[in-house]
Motif scaffolding. Sequence first.
Motif, PDB file in Angstrom:
ATOM      1  N   LEU A  92       0.858  -1.185   0.000  1.00 46.12           N
ATOM      2  CA  LEU A  92       0.000   0.000   0.000  1.00 46.12           C
ATOM      3  C   LEU A  92       0.892   1.232   0.000  1.00 46.12           C
ATOM      4  CD1 LEU A  92      -2.735   1.471   0.301  1.00 46.12           C
ATOM      5  CD2 LEU A  92      -2.489   1.184   2.797  1.00 46.12           C
ATOM      6  N   LEU A  93       0.770   2.047  -1.038  1.00 50.25           N
ATOM      7  CA  LEU A  93       1.537   3.286  -1.128  1.00 50.25           C
ATOM      8  C   LEU A  93       0.653   4.448  -0.707  1.00 50.25           C
ATOM      9  CD1 LEU A  93       3.473   2.925  -4.529  1.00 50.25           C
ATOM     10  CD2 LEU A  93       4.053   2.030  -2.270  1.00 50.25           C
ATOM     11  N   LEU A  94       1.012   5.086   0.382  1.00 47.00           N
ATOM     12  CA  LEU A  94       0.326   6.286   0.842  1.00 47.00           C
ATOM     13  C   LEU A  94       1.081   7.478   0.275  1.00 47.00           C
ATOM     14  CD1 LEU A  94      -0.131   5.230   4.571  1.00 47.00           C
ATOM     15  CD2 LEU A  94      -1.809   5.033   2.731  1.00 47.00           C
ATOM     16  N   GLY A  95       0.497   8.133  -0.725  1.00 49.12           N
ATOM     17  CA  GLY A  95       1.182   9.187  -1.452  1.00 49.12           C
ATOM     18  C   GLY A  95       1.551   8.708  -2.832  1.00 49.12           C
ATOM     19  N   ALA A  96       1.640   9.647  -3.778  1.00 49.96           N
ATOM     20  CA  ALA A  96       1.928   9.277  -5.164  1.00 49.96           C
ATOM     21  C   ALA A  96       2.943  10.219  -5.797  1.00 49.96           C
ATOM     22  CB  ALA A  96       0.629   9.262  -5.986  1.00 49.96           C
ATOM     23  N   GLY A  97       3.803  10.801  -4.968  1.00 52.52           N
ATOM     24  CA  GLY A  97       4.832  11.703  -5.468  1.00 52.52           C
ATOM     25  C   GLY A  97       6.128  10.980  -5.785  1.00 52.52           C
ATOM     26  N   GLY A  98       7.241  11.719  -5.732  1.00 51.10           N
ATOM     27  CA  GLY A  98       8.531  11.156  -6.105  1.00 51.10           C
ATOM     28  C   GLY A  98       8.977   9.999  -5.236  1.00 51.10           C
ATOM     29  N   ALA A  99       8.723  10.077  -3.925  1.00 53.71           N
ATOM     30  CA  ALA A  99       9.127   8.987  -3.026  1.00 53.71           C
ATOM     31  C   ALA A  99       8.339   7.723  -3.335  1.00 53.71           C
ATOM     32  CB  ALA A  99       8.929   9.400  -1.573  1.00 53.71           C
ATOM     33  N   ALA A 100       7.037   7.869  -3.576  1.00 51.27           N
ATOM     34  CA  ALA A 100       6.207   6.711  -3.906  1.00 51.27           C
ATOM     35  C   ALA A 100       6.659   6.081  -5.218  1.00 51.27           C
ATOM     36  CB  ALA A 100       4.741   7.125  -3.986  1.00 51.27           C
ATOM     37  N   ARG A 101       7.050   6.906  -6.170  1.00 51.90           N
ATOM     38  CA  ARG A 101       7.544   6.374  -7.447  1.00 51.90           C
ATOM     39  C   ARG A 101       8.817   5.557  -7.230  1.00 51.90           C
ATOM     40  NH1 ARG A 101       6.031   8.701 -12.560  1.00 51.90           N
ATOM     41  NH2 ARG A 101       4.016   9.711 -12.309  1.00 51.90           N
TER      42      ARG A 101
END
Length: 279
Positions: free
Chosen positions: A126-135
């Motif tokens: 589960l990825l909380l957030g979809a910015g650079g760190a999530a990528r």
Amino acid sequence: MRNPSVEASRLILIGSAASTAMSPDLWNPVLQELGTGWTYEPWDVPAGGDLARTRGRLLEPGILAANITMPHKHWAAEAADRVTAPVRLSGACNLLVKEGRELAGHNTDITAVEVLLDGVSHRHALLLGAGGAARAALIALRGNVGAVSITDQDPRASKELMELGLELGIDTRTVTWLAAQDLAGDVSLVVNATPIGKGSSDGPAWGSGPLAPDAMLYDFVYARHTTASVARARGMGLRYIDGWDHLREQAVAMVPLLGLDGRARGLLQETLGHLRKAS
């Protein structure tokens, strides 16, 4: 190692709250111990700030490289003249190294996640957030995850990251923030790629519910306090990787890219240990 007497000597951190980050406290003692003559300084550039001017400043004499943090990692990927394959794949860049009058883009976040996850397979992340760190997390999980669910306050960002996951051959879907809180109790990996936890009064990033008995937490947030997400995972006896671990590994990955002496790796770990004890 680079000769500081004839080359640029300023390392920069660019982000909306760069001046509150610990990176200068991590890097400056190391650079001093190595005798480089280099300094590491923050530039606060708010979301919606003049990024064209920021890029121009990076090309001025004296600048060696720049770390990029939220919310400018996508901009950095576009601002680079040349990028590595991980940057091209992720669309995110956290390190710009100046080469003459050009900027080379790298992503040491991906390297750090790969090192810290150590090839362990996960049935559902589960990825909380979809910015650079999530990528970075999504790319690092490629080949080692059964399914990935993504949530973000910006549905467009979630959709874009889902499309990247599908391109990578990962069973990827988007969920609402509310649905993600219910899902958190069933997944084997929770990745907090949001700022939740920066504030000492913030609760766990996924809400108040428990995590699965086999779950692992990867919390990108580092702060001068233990984040509620890490405290909750620790209290449940679960495995976790915190933002300090990530900060260390992404910094270690920078050492060869900056041409630093190999001693820098050990010095970074030592300095980070001192910072953690003092926090």
